[in-house]
Write a protein that holds these residues in place. Structure first.
Motif, mmCIF file in Angstrom:
data_model
loop_
_atom_site.group_PDB
_atom_site.id
_atom_site.type_symbol
_atom_site.label_atom_id
_atom_site.label_comp_id
_atom_site.label_asym_id
_atom_site.label_seq_id
_atom_site.Cartn_x
_atom_site.Cartn_y
_atom_site.Cartn_z
ATOM 1 N N PRO A 263 0.821 -1.218 0.000
ATOM 2 C CA PRO A 263 0.000 0.000 0.000
ATOM 3 C C PRO A 263 0.854 1.268 0.000
ATOM 4 C CG PRO A 263 0.118 -0.902 2.206
ATOM 5 C CD PRO A 263 0.811 -1.888 1.300
ATOM 6 N N LEU A 264 0.296 2.326 -0.561
ATOM 7 C CA LEU A 264 0.853 3.680 -0.478
ATOM 8 C C LEU A 264 2.346 3.717 -0.839
ATOM 9 C CD1 LEU A 264 -1.122 4.664 2.740
ATOM 10 C CD2 LEU A 264 -1.653 5.315 0.383
ATOM 11 N N GLU A 265 3.183 4.284 0.051
ATOM 12 C CA GLU A 265 4.602 4.472 -0.282
ATOM 13 C C GLU A 265 5.390 3.178 -0.385
ATOM 14 O OE1 GLU A 265 3.370 8.217 2.061
ATOM 15 O OE2 GLU A 265 3.053 6.061 2.241
ATOM 16 N N ILE A 266 4.871 2.090 0.157
ATOM 17 C CA ILE A 266 5.650 0.842 0.197
ATOM 18 C C ILE A 266 5.957 0.339 -1.207
ATOM 19 C CG2 ILE A 266 5.805 -1.499 1.105
ATOM 20 C CD1 ILE A 266 3.831 -0.721 3.250
ATOM 21 N N LYS A 267 5.054 0.527 -2.145
ATOM 22 C CA LYS A 267 5.280 -0.016 -3.487
ATOM 23 C C LYS A 267 6.543 0.567 -4.116
ATOM 24 C CE LYS A 267 1.961 3.117 -5.763
ATOM 25 N NZ LYS A 267 1.611 3.853 -4.531
ATOM 26 N N ASP A 268 6.761 1.877 -3.948
ATOM 27 C CA ASP A 268 7.952 2.495 -4.520
ATOM 28 C C ASP A 268 9.206 2.103 -3.756
ATOM 29 O OD1 ASP A 268 6.502 3.833 -6.513
ATOM 30 O OD2 ASP A 268 6.007 5.459 -5.129
ATOM 31 N N LEU A 269 9.108 2.037 -2.436
ATOM 32 C CA LEU A 269 10.254 1.620 -1.626
ATOM 33 C C LEU A 269 10.664 0.189 -1.962
ATOM 34 C CD1 LEU A 269 9.082 3.123 1.783
ATOM 35 C CD2 LEU A 269 11.096 3.861 0.485
ATOM 36 N N PHE A 270 9.676 -0.681 -2.145
ATOM 37 C CA PHE A 270 9.975 -2.075 -2.448
ATOM 38 C C PHE A 270 10.583 -2.211 -3.842
ATOM 39 C CE2 PHE A 270 8.862 -6.415 -3.814
ATOM 40 C CZ PHE A 270 9.447 -7.134 -2.779
ATOM 41 N N ARG A 271 10.075 -1.455 -4.807
ATOM 42 C CA ARG A 271 10.647 -1.501 -6.151
ATOM 43 C C ARG A 271 12.109 -1.045 -6.137
ATOM 44 N NH1 ARG A 271 6.104 1.338 -8.249
ATOM 45 N NH2 ARG A 271 4.511 0.008 -9.164
ATOM 46 N N GLU A 272 12.389 0.032 -5.396
ATOM 47 C CA GLU A 272 13.779 0.516 -5.287
ATOM 48 C C GLU A 272 14.681 -0.570 -4.710
ATOM 49 O OE1 GLU A 272 12.890 5.269 -4.392
ATOM 50 O OE2 GLU A 272 13.653 3.957 -2.818
ATOM 51 N N TRP A 273 14.178 -1.204 -3.660
ATOM 52 C CA TRP A 273 14.969 -2.259 -3.015
ATOM 53 C C TRP A 273 15.218 -3.417 -3.975
ATOM 54 C CZ3 TRP A 273 13.887 -7.385 -2.043
ATOM 55 C CH2 TRP A 273 14.789 -8.053 -1.214
ATOM 56 N N LEU A 274 14.192 -3.861 -4.654
ATOM 57 C CA LEU A 274 14.329 -4.965 -5.605
ATOM 58 C C LEU A 274 15.360 -4.651 -6.684
ATOM 59 C CD1 LEU A 274 10.835 -6.450 -6.603
ATOM 60 C CD2 LEU A 274 12.799 -7.688 -5.672
ATOM 61 N N ALA A 275 15.285 -3.445 -7.245
ATOM 62 C CA ALA A 275 16.199 -3.068 -8.321
ATOM 63 C C ALA A 275 17.648 -3.079 -7.868
ATOM 64 C CB ALA A 275 15.833 -1.684 -8.855
ATOM 65 N N ASP A 276 17.872 -2.798 -6.584
ATOM 66 C CA ASP A 276 19.235 -2.774 -6.050
ATOM 67 C C ASP A 276 19.663 -4.128 -5.500
ATOM 68 O OD1 ASP A 276 21.707 -1.676 -5.088
ATOM 69 O OD2 ASP A 276 20.818 -1.534 -3.082
ATOM 70 N N ALA A 277 18.791 -4.757 -4.690
ATOM 71 C CA ALA A 277 19.173 -5.987 -3.990
ATOM 72 C C ALA A 277 19.031 -7.239 -4.838
ATOM 73 C CB ALA A 277 18.349 -6.131 -2.708
ATOM 74 N N ARG A 278 18.019 -7.313 -5.688
ATOM 75 C CA ARG A 278 17.774 -8.497 -6.511
ATOM 76 C C ARG A 278 17.382 -8.065 -7.932
ATOM 77 N NH1 ARG A 278 19.901 -10.097 -2.658
ATOM 78 N NH2 ARG A 278 19.522 -11.974 -1.412
ATOM 79 N N PRO A 279 18.263 -7.368 -8.647
ATOM 80 C CA PRO A 279 17.890 -6.826 -9.960
ATOM 81 C C PRO A 279 17.515 -7.896 -10.979
ATOM 82 C CG PRO A 279 20.266 -6.672 -9.596
ATOM 83 C CD PRO A 279 19.652 -7.039 -8.280
ATOM 84 N N GLU A 280 18.124 -9.078 -10.873
ATOM 85 C CA GLU A 280 17.838 -10.143 -11.832
ATOM 86 C C GLU A 280 16.440 -10.724 -11.654
ATOM 87 O OE1 GLU A 280 19.012 -12.157 -8.101
ATOM 88 O OE2 GLU A 280 19.698 -10.360 -9.174
ATOM 89 N N ARG A 281 15.815 -10.480 -10.505
ATOM 90 C CA ARG A 281 14.482 -11.015 -10.238
ATOM 91 C C ARG A 281 13.401 -9.947 -10.228
ATOM 92 N NH1 ARG A 281 14.863 -15.463 -5.339
ATOM 93 N NH2 ARG A 281 16.766 -16.535 -5.987
ATOM 94 N N ALA A 282 13.792 -8.696 -10.289
ATOM 95 C CA ALA A 282 12.856 -7.603 -10.038
ATOM 96 C C ALA A 282 11.615 -7.658 -10.921
ATOM 97 C CB ALA A 282 13.573 -6.260 -10.207
ATOM 98 N N ALA A 283 11.806 -7.781 -12.231
ATOM 99 C CA ALA A 283 10.659 -7.772 -13.135
ATOM 100 C C ALA A 283 9.737 -8.958 -12.871
ATOM 101 C CB ALA A 283 11.136 -7.779 -14.588
ATOM 102 N N ARG A 284 10.323 -10.135 -12.655
ATOM 103 C CA ARG A 284 9.532 -11.333 -12.408
ATOM 104 C C ARG A 284 8.752 -11.226 -11.101
ATOM 105 N NH1 ARG A 284 6.411 -15.363 -14.094
ATOM 106 N NH2 ARG A 284 6.740 -17.336 -12.993
ATOM 107 N N VAL A 285 9.386 -10.745 -10.048
ATOM 108 C CA VAL A 285 8.722 -10.618 -8.753
ATOM 109 C C VAL A 285 7.545 -9.655 -8.840
ATOM 110 C CG1 VAL A 285 8.989 -9.787 -6.373
ATOM 111 C CG2 VAL A 285 10.742 -11.262 -7.388
ATOM 112 N N MET A 286 7.746 -8.489 -9.452
ATOM 113 C CA MET A 286 6.654 -7.521 -9.557
ATOM 114 C C MET A 286 5.512 -8.062 -10.419
ATOM 115 S SD MET A 286 7.333 -5.127 -7.513
ATOM 116 C CE MET A 286 5.814 -4.275 -7.920
ATOM 117 N N SER A 287 5.839 -8.822 -11.446
ATOM 118 C CA SER A 287 4.796 -9.427 -12.279
ATOM 119 C C SER A 287 3.956 -10.407 -11.473
ATOM 120 C CB SER A 287 5.425 -10.147 -13.472
ATOM 121 O OG SER A 287 4.449 -10.854 -14.212
ATOM 122 N N LEU A 288 4.600 -11.241 -10.682
ATOM 123 C CA LEU A 288 3.876 -12.211 -9.869
ATOM 124 C C LEU A 288 3.036 -11.524 -8.788
ATOM 125 C CD1 LEU A 288 6.660 -14.921 -9.509
ATOM 126 C CD2 LEU A 288 4.493 -15.181 -10.742
#
Length: 355
Positions: A263-288
């Motif tokens: 919810p709210l700000e978490i979606k952007d914070l989580f996307r930032e984290w994914l792009a940095d911490a697990r970039p190879e999985r980011a697109a797949r995780v957000m799709s799921l």
């Protein structure tokens, strides 16, 4: 790309949604050869509240009253659904949430006053439904322990959830109350992968320590459950069965899960984290994730926000149901006993002493 700050989960500290001014990162021309910025330190501030018990009417929560000893959480879990609450105080749900912590110094006194009111009706109180009651500052403030001591005096039933082995410190309260049907505990374990845990929950106890907490609590006689929360499709969902099995072996007798909420700000914070911490999985995780939320990052509908909908969510639910049956974590939960509640003599009105 926004990168990690040592020991912190969020990659940014953008303004909260209620602030008139906006903060934005930019390149000021300094280079890696220049002096590094000072590390972000945690600040602890008192909050002078009038009440300690929060009420809610959410039909999918499972309790109607709770206590959160802290606002903000130093554990820094990037997915934490409580992050947006910091915006209410004019602070960022990002780094502010995990570095600017508030506590109630009068928590125990406030709780005594509320429990002693003549019109108080005893029901289970849940501790830690928003932020963790055993985050690192608890070693200093002992706020959660003071609350438990009041619960013990009044024979007030409560449940509690944490990601910290520090909960075992209070086994002297949790054990006796658990054996008397007045307390239950849950320990949240999201992964057994120490590297993923360090990246995703930088200041929470390691997975091994959380299993140790389950074992130590179970040995005292308090019912202990494991929370596989949140389930993040494409990131940790494959660990479900292993986590439940490990928790059962440690002494857990029940289990629950919640699918990731953004919810709210978490979606952007989580996307930032994914792009940095697990970039190879980011697109797949957000799709799921979107597949569990009707094609959106999040759907707040109470009927499905905890579990999600669609084939991915249904598969998670089916796996969980099969796993808890396999490991004996599906027994019906025994309600806590509200009949033992009593107001101690020293908290009763003076006239009552002579009635």
């Amino acid at each position: 790309m926004k990168t990690a700050m040592k020991g912190r989960g969020a990659r940014s500290n953008d303004s909260g949604r209620y602030e008139a001014d906006r903060r934005e990162e930019f390149d000021d021309g300094w280079t890696d050869q220049d002096e590094a910025a000072a590390p972000l330190r945690t600040t602890l501030s008192p909050e002078h509240a009038r009440t300690i018990i929060a009420r809610n009417t959410s039909p999918d929560v499972g309790f109607d009253r709770s206590i959160n000893p802290y606002k903000g959480c130093e554990h820094g879990c990037i997915y934490c659904y409580a992050r947006p609450s910091h915006a209410w105080m004019g602070l960022s749900p990002g780094l502010d949430f995990e570095s600017r912590i508030f506590f109630k110094p009068e928590a125990a006194r406030l709780l005594e006053q509320e429990l002693a009111k003549p019109r108080y009706v005893c029901k289970r109180i849940h501790i830690g439904g928003n932020t963790d009651p055993y985050q690192p500052v608890e070693r200093e403030t002992r706020s959660t322990r003071s609350i438990l001591q009041v619960m013990q005096r009044f024979r007030q039933p409560f449940s509690i959830i944490t990601k910290s082995v520090l909960i075992a410190r209070d086994a002297d309260i949790l054990g006796p109350m658990g054996r008397d049907g007045l307390a239950s505990a849950f320990v949240s374990i999201t992964t057994l992968d120490r590297g993923l845990a360090r990246a995703m929950e930088p200041r929470a106890s390691t997975p091994a320590k959380r299993l140790e907490a389950i074992s130590r609590l179970a040995d005292t006689g308090v019912p202990v459950g494991v929370g596989f929360a949140p389930v993040i499709p494409g990131l940790n969902d494959h660990e479900m069965e292993a986590i439940l099995e490990a928790a059962q072996k440690a002494g857990a007798t029940s289990a629950m899960y919640v699918t990731l909420r953004l919810p709210l700000e978490i979606k952007d914070l989580f996307r930032e984290w994914l792009a940095d911490a697990r970039p190879e999985r980011a697109a797949r995780v957000m799709s799921l994730i979107r597949q569990t939320r009707g094609g959106k990052d999040y759907d707040p509908d109470w009927a499905q926000r905890m579990k999600g909908t669609g084939p991915v969510a249904e598969l998670i639910a089916a796996r969980f149901k099969a796993a808890i049956k396999r490991y004996g974590l599906d027994a019906p939960r025994v309600p806590l006993d509200v009949t033992q509640f009593r107001v101690p003599a020293d908290m009763r009105p003076q006239l009552e002493l002579f009635g």
